[in-house]
Enzyme design. Sequence first.
Site, PDB file in Angstrom:
ATOM      1  CD  GLU A  53      13.616   2.485   4.403  1.00  0.00           C
ATOM      2  OE1 GLU A  53      13.850   2.691   3.198  1.00  0.00           O
ATOM      3  OE2 GLU A  53      14.340   1.761   5.124  1.00  0.00           O
TER       4      GLU A  53
ATOM      5  CE  LYS B  64      16.022  -3.069  -3.975  1.00  0.00           C
ATOM      6  NZ  LYS B  64      14.998  -2.591  -3.034  1.00  0.00           N
TER       7      LYS B  64
ATOM      8  NE  ARG C  95      19.226   0.631  -4.886  1.00  0.00           N
ATOM      9  CZ  ARG C  95      17.920   0.921  -4.915  1.00  0.00           C
ATOM     10  NH1 ARG C  95      17.448   1.936  -4.210  1.00  0.00           N
ATOM     11  NH2 ARG C  95      17.087   0.217  -5.656  1.00  0.00           N
TER      12      ARG C  95
END
Length: 334
Positions: free
Chosen positions: A217, A184, A77
């Site tokens: 989220e 991210k 990721r």
Amino acid sequence: MGVDACMQVLEKLQEKCSSNNRSYPAMYSSIVGGIILDPAMMVIPMDDHMVHRGHGVFDTAMIMDGCLYELDAHLDRFLRSAATARIIHPPFFPNSSSGSEQEKEKLRSILVQMTAASGCRKGSIRYWLSSGPGDFLLSSSGCSPTPAFYAVVIASDYEQCRDEGVKAVTTSVPMKPPLFATTKNVNYLPNVLSIMDAEDRGAFASVWVDEQGFVAEGPMVNVAFLTPHRELVLPVFDNILAGCTAKRMLALAPKLDGVLQLTGGVSNRKITVHEARRCVEMAFVGSGLPVLPIVEWDGQPVGDGKVGPVMLALSDLLWEDMKSGPHRIPVPYY
């Protein structure tokens, strides 16, 4: 600056670090080219574009009983985030493409060695890739030819969350656009403001709901629901970060089907606020928890207002996976 002045600065930094009572036993910096054990020397250049322009990405991994948990999933990721952020020239192999296996192996090796040097057997690591130091302009064209890689070990005696559950609130802080939510990156101002919003209202954390009325989220976690039809639902990852722990939950949850009768199955799909509020169990899902049951949402009880058996069982399942599962890398401590 003379030697005496440098020593005075170092002494001040060491004094400040010792008074903070925080445990950061090791750091890696590609600027230095090695592992740093003195917290006073764990610094990043002010002209690094990650510092003053937010041009950087990061990720994490937990340390459990001397092993790094799910490091490869987090590194995958991490490198995807770097590619999206156009940090595409790896600091160790300038001629390779971002996300190559060679680059991943090098990053893994550095992180394992740093953890070994720290002596930390329980806690977490966090690591960043930035466009690097260079100047204070907006464009990264004046930065170093290769990005900067930083990492740190954070010692923490964390425990599995098995308490009475927590409160959650729906935040009014705007969500990130999908491009930035699914990457991210270091721009966590919306996340910080949303957690502050929750704390101001006496809650553990907040929940984002998108403009179409679908649950998204939390500020640093995913959210899981158990419907009245015993379907385990995690909101789809199309406009939110694909949490590594959440994905691991989706993979492991079918093991509970026979025990807890998840007759509705396990789903990664959209869920409206209306449907979510009718659910009988709810939880935050994230690396350091790994599952934290939510017993109240916006002042209303979730289910019967008590921690439910499914979320507790999922917490046990993930905790055991962290302690003895297949996705652990043993750290060769010195």
